[in-house]
Each structure stands twice: as C-alpha cells, then as structure tokens.
Design a protein around this motif. Structure first.
Motif, mmCIF file in Angstrom:
data_model
loop_
_atom_site.group_PDB
_atom_site.id
_atom_site.type_symbol
_atom_site.label_atom_id
_atom_site.label_comp_id
_atom_site.label_asym_id
_atom_site.label_seq_id
_atom_site.Cartn_x
_atom_site.Cartn_y
_atom_site.Cartn_z
ATOM 1 N N ALA A 127 6.740 -3.258 21.608
ATOM 2 C CA ALA A 127 5.390 -2.689 21.338
ATOM 3 C C ALA A 127 4.513 -3.519 20.570
ATOM 4 C CB ALA A 127 5.492 -1.273 20.900
ATOM 5 N N GLU A 128 5.127 -4.095 19.660
ATOM 6 C CA GLU A 128 4.207 -4.969 18.906
ATOM 7 C C GLU A 128 3.890 -6.287 19.514
ATOM 8 O OE1 GLU A 128 3.855 -5.240 15.298
ATOM 9 O OE2 GLU A 128 4.239 -2.934 15.712
ATOM 10 N N VAL A 129 4.237 -6.550 20.782
ATOM 11 C CA VAL A 129 3.583 -7.588 21.541
ATOM 12 C C VAL A 129 2.877 -7.031 22.835
ATOM 13 C CG1 VAL A 129 5.160 -9.431 20.596
ATOM 14 C CG2 VAL A 129 5.808 -7.887 22.625
ATOM 15 N N ALA A 130 2.435 -5.825 22.651
ATOM 16 C CA ALA A 130 1.594 -5.001 23.578
ATOM 17 C C ALA A 130 2.341 -5.021 24.989
ATOM 18 C CB ALA A 130 0.322 -5.927 23.621
ATOM 19 N N LEU A 131 3.608 -4.743 25.308
ATOM 20 C CA LEU A 131 4.104 -4.568 26.322
ATOM 21 C C LEU A 131 4.361 -2.935 26.484
ATOM 22 C CD1 LEU A 131 7.084 -7.044 26.563
ATOM 23 C CD2 LEU A 131 4.829 -7.328 27.484
ATOM 24 N N LYS B 297 -20.991 1.567 19.273
ATOM 25 C CA LYS B 297 -19.526 1.909 18.960
ATOM 26 C C LYS B 297 -18.757 2.110 20.162
ATOM 27 C CE LYS B 297 -21.185 1.993 14.693
ATOM 28 N NZ LYS B 297 -20.910 0.651 13.740
ATOM 29 N N VAL B 298 -17.592 1.424 19.966
ATOM 30 C CA VAL B 298 -16.665 1.562 21.046
ATOM 31 C C VAL B 298 -15.280 2.193 20.638
ATOM 32 C CG1 VAL B 298 -15.266 0.497 22.978
ATOM 33 C CG2 VAL B 298 -17.556 -0.165 22.282
ATOM 34 N N TRP B 299 -14.847 3.249 21.261
ATOM 35 C CA TRP B 299 -13.580 3.943 20.686
ATOM 36 C C TRP B 299 -12.614 3.869 21.665
ATOM 37 C CZ3 TRP B 299 -13.207 6.948 16.095
ATOM 38 C CH2 TRP B 299 -14.335 6.949 15.296
ATOM 39 N N MET B 300 -11.384 3.902 21.368
ATOM 40 C CA MET B 300 -10.071 3.626 22.399
ATOM 41 C C MET B 300 -8.918 4.763 22.027
ATOM 42 S SD MET B 300 -7.290 0.599 23.104
ATOM 43 C CE MET B 300 -6.581 0.850 21.597
ATOM 44 N N LEU B 301 -9.079 5.728 22.983
ATOM 45 C CA LEU B 301 -8.042 6.954 22.499
ATOM 46 C C LEU B 301 -6.593 6.608 23.555
ATOM 47 C CD1 LEU B 301 -10.520 9.667 23.234
ATOM 48 C CD2 LEU B 301 -10.000 8.674 21.077
ATOM 49 N N THR B 302 -5.724 6.621 22.752
ATOM 50 C CA THR B 302 -4.433 6.309 23.418
ATOM 51 C C THR B 302 -3.306 6.766 22.819
ATOM 52 O OG1 THR B 302 -2.946 4.341 23.610
ATOM 53 C CG2 THR B 302 -4.498 4.280 21.723
ATOM 54 N N GLY B 303 -2.202 7.145 23.634
ATOM 55 C CA GLY B 303 -0.978 7.704 23.139
ATOM 56 C C GLY B 303 0.404 6.416 22.826
ATOM 57 N N ASP B 304 -0.389 5.204 22.670
ATOM 58 C CA ASP B 304 0.621 4.398 22.614
ATOM 59 C C ASP B 304 1.025 4.244 21.237
ATOM 60 O OD1 ASP B 304 0.714 2.888 25.140
ATOM 61 O OD2 ASP B 304 -1.314 2.394 24.883
ATOM 62 N N VAL C 268 1.688 2.412 17.522
ATOM 63 C CA VAL C 268 0.552 1.865 16.633
ATOM 64 C C VAL C 268 0.409 0.414 17.082
ATOM 65 C CG1 VAL C 268 -0.048 1.295 14.407
ATOM 66 C CG2 VAL C 268 0.740 3.613 14.925
ATOM 67 N N GLY C 269 1.652 -0.307 17.087
ATOM 68 C CA GLY C 269 1.649 -1.984 17.417
ATOM 69 C C GLY C 269 1.181 -2.032 18.688
ATOM 70 N N THR C 270 1.605 -1.077 19.718
ATOM 71 C CA THR C 270 0.593 -1.392 21.030
ATOM 72 C C THR C 270 -0.823 -1.614 20.948
ATOM 73 O OG1 THR C 270 2.814 -0.509 22.076
ATOM 74 C CG2 THR C 270 0.639 -1.021 23.485
ATOM 75 N N ALA C 271 -1.112 -0.387 20.462
ATOM 76 C CA ALA C 271 -2.636 0.061 20.210
ATOM 77 C C ALA C 271 -3.201 -1.024 19.474
ATOM 78 C CB ALA C 271 -2.836 1.313 19.519
ATOM 79 N N LYS C 272 -2.854 -1.577 18.447
ATOM 80 C CA LYS C 272 -3.406 -2.649 17.743
ATOM 81 C C LYS C 272 -3.673 -3.846 18.647
ATOM 82 C CE LYS C 272 -2.114 -1.513 13.020
ATOM 83 N NZ LYS C 272 -1.216 -1.795 11.853
ATOM 84 N N ASN C 273 -2.545 -4.351 19.256
ATOM 85 C CA ASN C 273 -2.472 -5.639 19.980
ATOM 86 C C ASN C 273 -3.487 -5.356 21.157
ATOM 87 O OD1 ASN C 273 -0.590 -7.832 19.242
ATOM 88 N ND2 ASN C 273 0.525 -6.011 18.926
ATOM 89 N N ILE C 274 -3.587 -4.319 21.862
ATOM 90 C CA ILE C 274 -4.506 -4.055 23.038
ATOM 91 C C ILE C 274 -5.940 -4.035 22.394
ATOM 92 C CG2 ILE C 274 -4.970 -2.585 24.780
ATOM 93 C CD1 ILE C 274 -2.086 -1.679 25.048
ATOM 94 N N ALA C 275 -6.091 -3.341 21.351
ATOM 95 C CA ALA C 275 -7.441 -3.297 20.960
ATOM 96 C C ALA C 275 -8.008 -4.752 20.408
ATOM 97 C CB ALA C 275 -7.341 -2.450 19.579
ATOM 98 N N THR C 276 -7.094 -5.479 19.927
ATOM 99 C CA THR C 276 -7.488 -6.883 19.505
ATOM 100 C C THR C 276 -7.568 -7.558 20.799
ATOM 101 O OG1 THR C 276 -6.384 -6.818 17.572
ATOM 102 C CG2 THR C 276 -6.586 -8.848 18.435
ATOM 103 N N ASP D 210 -10.906 -10.188 12.066
ATOM 104 C CA ASP D 210 -10.863 -9.956 10.707
ATOM 105 C C ASP D 210 -11.116 -8.674 10.377
ATOM 106 O OD1 ASP D 210 -13.310 -9.541 11.669
ATOM 107 O OD2 ASP D 210 -14.549 -10.871 10.421
ATOM 108 N N ALA D 211 -10.769 -7.597 11.045
ATOM 109 C CA ALA D 211 -10.908 -6.209 10.970
ATOM 110 C C ALA D 211 -9.666 -5.736 10.005
ATOM 111 C CB ALA D 211 -10.955 -5.390 11.895
ATOM 112 N N ASP D 212 -10.099 -4.870 9.239
ATOM 113 C CA ASP D 212 -9.058 -4.133 8.238
ATOM 114 C C ASP D 212 -8.640 -3.016 9.200
ATOM 115 O OD1 ASP D 212 -9.528 -5.750 5.999
ATOM 116 O OD2 ASP D 212 -11.034 -4.392 5.372
ATOM 117 N N THR D 213 -7.269 -2.834 9.319
ATOM 118 C CA THR D 213 -6.671 -1.632 9.887
ATOM 119 C C THR D 213 -5.819 -0.946 8.945
ATOM 120 O OG1 THR D 213 -4.816 -3.021 10.227
ATOM 121 C CG2 THR D 213 -6.476 -3.079 12.030
ATOM 122 N N LEU D 214 -6.180 0.540 9.117
ATOM 123 C CA LEU D 214 -5.519 1.542 8.313
ATOM 124 C C LEU D 214 -4.208 2.142 8.759
ATOM 125 C CD1 LEU D 214 -8.975 2.981 7.167
ATOM 126 C CD2 LEU D 214 -7.759 1.113 6.097
#
Length: 219
Positions: free
Chosen positions: A105-109, A190-197, A199-207, A215-219
């Motif tokens: 998931a961390e590498v967006a698979l 403003k663009v939003w992504m709704l996902t059930g993935d 967290v690691g997958t969501a961050k990688n796909i969003a990037t 350079d965004a901060d992720t919470l």
C-alpha cells in the motif's frame, strides 16, 4: 500466479455455468462447474464463488470435498473470516500478511486477499440458500439492504476460510490526469478525493494525481 504454477484459464461458458482450465504440463483440460456466485458489493468489500472441481483437478489440489468456495476481497474483511485453527491462517501468518499488504500500500499498489474453504455440507446449505433466493420477501429485503436470509446464508458460507495469498497490481492513471488536476488547483478549484484505501495508498495516489502537492503537509 495460476500461469506460473502451470494452469491457464481457457474459457467461461456462462450459458451452462462452467469454466475450463488448462493444465499446461499435461495439456489436459478441466471443466469446473460454477454453482453460486456472490457478486462484489461495496458494503461487503468482497466477492465469492462456489465451484465443483472435476475429480482429476481435485486430486491435484489435495483431494477432499469437491465443492469449494473461493473468496477475494479487502484484507479487513477476508482476514477476519479465516479459520484460526488452520496452520495457513494462524495469527503469525496473518500478521506477516498484514505487514506485506502495508508495504504494498505504501507504494500505491492495489491489494486483495484471497482464501478458500471446502463445503462438505453443500447440499444442505444450498437447499436453504435456494429457498431464500426464491422467496419474494427475502429478495425484497435483500435489495432494500434490510436484514435477510440471503445475506445471512452468504455470510455463513464465507466463514472458516483458509488463507491462500494476496495480490497487488499497479493502478495506472489515464494520460493527462496529473496535469489537468494541477491546472485545476492553479485555477483555485478545490479538488477532493474520497477513498476507502489505506492511508499509504491514498497518499501515494493523491501525490501521483497532483491532488496533494509534494510540499504539502499531511495530517
């Protein structure tokens, strides 16, 4: 994986509820009977198929009852339906599987877990399932998402599974998607992504999509 282990999917015959598998080592064709299919639904996060294996194929996979269920879906629902007493589904094995899924998931698979079980009491279960599936009241409750015997019997059949493995595939973006989303952000949209993935997958796909700037901060 099936190809790697010497088996190839040849064809599916939906009119007669069969599929054909080729043993590439012997060139023998095996006809597998499809008995029931529980389609994928977002609320279930999984799908299952019940099949009857032909004798020679059954012998190759270890024998036992010829009716088998194969279930694939999200790890959160498949792992909790495993038989804890089965050596292939032990706590230690599941922990290693979860670690591997997290790495993927961390590498967006995109990941799926799959499992199987024998159904020695299939005729008895199937009689109850057919009765429920042919009841107008139960079908109406099923379609309305209310408690019903169809869902309950599917849930009953999907218990006591034996872990078989997991899959991971790359989810490629269509051409131009990152650039267009970057342009939308530049325009102040403003663009939003709704996902059930995860967290690691969501961050990688969003990037990768340029929804989340590097350079965004992720919470």
């Amino acid at each position: 994986a099936a190809e790697y282990f010497g088996y190839a999917f040849v064809e599916r015959r939906p009119d007669v509820g069969e599929l054909v598998v080729l043993d590439k080592r012997t060139a023998e064709r095996h006809t597998v009977e499809i008995l029931e299919v529980f389609p994928y639904e977002s609320s279930r996060k999984r799908m299952s198929i019940i099949v009857r294996l032909p004798p020679r194929l059954l012998a190759q996979v270890g024998g036992g009852p010829d009716v088998r269920m194969y279930c694939k879906g999200a790890d959160s629902v498949v792992l909790e339906r495993l038989d804890p007493l089965d050596a292939l589904s032990s706590v230690e094995v599941c922990r290693k599987m979860e670690d591997l899924l997290y790495e993927w998931a961390e590498v967006a698979l995109r990941t799926l877990v799959w499992a199987q079980r024998s159904i020695p009491d299939y005729p008895e279960w199937h009689a109850r399932y057919r009765a429920a599936s042919e009841s107008p009241q139960e079908v109406a409750r099923f379609k309305a998402g209310e408690p019903n015997q169809i869902s309950a019997l599917q849930e009953e059949a999907e218990q006591g599974l034996q872990l078989q493995g997991a899959t991971a595939i790359e989810d490629k973006l269509q051409d131009g998607v990152p650039e267009i989303l970057a342009d939308l952000r530049t325009a102040g949209v403003k663009v939003w992504m709704l996902t059930g993935d995860k967290v690691g997958t969501a961050k990688n796909i969003a990037t990768a999509c340029n929804i989340l700037p590097h350079d965004a901060d992720t919470l």
